[in-house]
Design a protein around this motif. Structure first.
Motif, short mmCIF file in Angstrom:
data_model
loop_
_atom_site.label_atom_id
_atom_site.label_comp_id
_atom_site.label_asym_id
_atom_site.label_seq_id
_atom_site.Cartn_x
_atom_site.Cartn_y
_atom_site.Cartn_z
N PRO A 218 -1.64 7.53 -4.74
CA PRO A 218 -2.00 8.76 -4.04
C PRO A 218 -2.27 9.86 -5.08
O PRO A 218 -1.68 9.86 -6.16
N ASN B 216 -2.23 -3.34 -1.41
CA ASN B 216 -1.49 -2.34 -0.63
C ASN B 216 -0.21 -1.87 -1.32
O ASN B 216 0.59 -1.17 -0.71
N LYS C 169 0.78 1.96 -1.20
CA LYS C 169 0.54 2.69 0.04
C LYS C 169 1.82 3.10 0.77
O LYS C 169 1.76 3.72 1.82
N LEU D 75 4.12 7.55 -2.35
CA LEU D 75 3.65 8.87 -1.92
C LEU D 75 4.61 9.96 -2.37
O LEU D 75 4.19 11.03 -2.81
#
Length: 351
Positions: A257, A306, A309, A314
């Protein structure tokens, strides 16, 4: 997956603390599937943290009359987070790019005016048009469009370093630099401080020898830290390079991110390439149980796609703490020795 229509008004109002255009502060548009609730769970805690960090940075920069020289204090400050307002200034200082600008005030303009190899320009042009299409600052019609600056910086760098010229992936790295600095010359010198100084320039050479070497290094680190994961990849005949090449070539752009990426780059500019290995090992270790549960080649590949994610990535403040704890002690010597072992393996001395 939650959609924009499902979020509460409170969720939207919290998200608007950082933007009012449907895009993040760096211009990346939020998709229809954007998870406002999870994002706001993070941002509600993170904003107060960064407000406190901002005040501390203001005091530090005022007392030091700029960014202090490398040492334990600036390392501690950078690891705890550089506020958006000071990020370009800090990167330029700790990377040495600021010194290059001061010592060579006309150099970037000279490289920009120099004639380019037409083949290099063609490759740059193809990739410029594919760089961050979801970002408002990389739309040609945008008032502050970064499309032309991106084209300029890549062309100038190709003249500056003809051995590397241009390689796919450099467009994404340079794009992030432009989003932070909004300045071509500063981005040019920051790119130069990365390629060949903080990461091997051979990541971007024709044969990508440096990339192959550092995948061997990563393999050796993972073998010590999570041998079952390495065994799982071998069982499904998955080359580690297949699932992690983008991590190294793009320095985790489009993997992490955006705020987590920038926090990683804060550390990268100060501490160098070992940060990339710390991030890679942390991602692998944190998600090893999910990866080990995958029954097939394609499922394992998708698990790696993934891997960044989740909320644990984050939450950049937490993730940065983890990259300095989960991999354990990480002297540069370990990377140097592993690289030497790979080179020795490839080119054994004649008996």
């Amino acid at each position: 997956m939650q959609t924009n229509k499902d979020v509460t008004r409170d969720d939207r109002e919290t998200a608007s603390l950082l933007d009012s255009s449907g895009a993040c502060p760096y211009g990346f548009k939020r998709s229809e599937s954007f998870d406002y609730t999870t994002y706001n769970r993070f941002i509600r805690d993170y904003i107060p943290v960064m407000m406190r960090r901002k005040r501390k940075w203001e005091v530090l920069l005022t007392k030091s009359r700029g960014v202090p020289e490398a040492g334990s204090k600036i390392k501690r400050f950078i690891r705890k987070g550089v506020p958006l307002e000071f990020r370009a200034q800090v990167w330029l200082s700790v990377s040495g790019a600021e010194g290059e600008i001061n010592n060579k005030p006309n150099y970037y303009a000279e490289m920009l005016r120099a004639e380019n190899d037409p083949d290099v320009l063609q490759r740059i042009e193809l990739d410029v048009l594919r760089t961050f299409p979801e970002n408002v600052h990389f739309q040609e019609e945008a008032e502050d469009t970064q499309v032309t600056p991106l084209r300029n910086v890549l062309a100038a760098y190709a003249n500056h370093n003809p051995t590397v010229g241009y390689c796919q992936g450099m467009n994404f790295v340079t794009g992030i630099l432009l989003l932070v600095t909004k300045n071509e010359e500063q981005s040019f010198w920051l790119l130069d401080s990365l390629i060949g100084h903080r990461v091997p320039s051979s990541y971007y050479s024709t044969g990508m020898e440096g990339l192959q070497t550092d995948h061997f290094v990563l393999h050796s680190l993972l073998l010590k830290r999570t041998p079952r994961l390495v065994g799982h990849l071998q069982q499904h005949q998955i080359d580690l390079q297949v699932v992690t090449s983008r991590w190294f070539i793009c320095l985790f752009v489009d993997v992490l991110p955006i705020e987590t990426l920038l926090r990683v780059w804060d550390c990268l500019f100060l501490e160098g390439e070992k940060i990339l290995f710390r991030v890679a090992v942390t991602l692998a270790v944190n998600h090893q149980h999910d990866i080990l549960s995958q029954p097939s080649f394609i499922n394992t590949i998708n698990a790696f796609k993934n891997i960044a994610k989740g909320y644990d990535v984050l939450n950049c403040h937490h993730f940065i703490n983890e990259i300095f704890t989960i991999p354990g002690s990480f002297p540069q010597r370990r990377i140097t020795e592993a690289r030497a072992a790979y080179q020795s393996k490839r080119s054994p001395k004649s008996q």
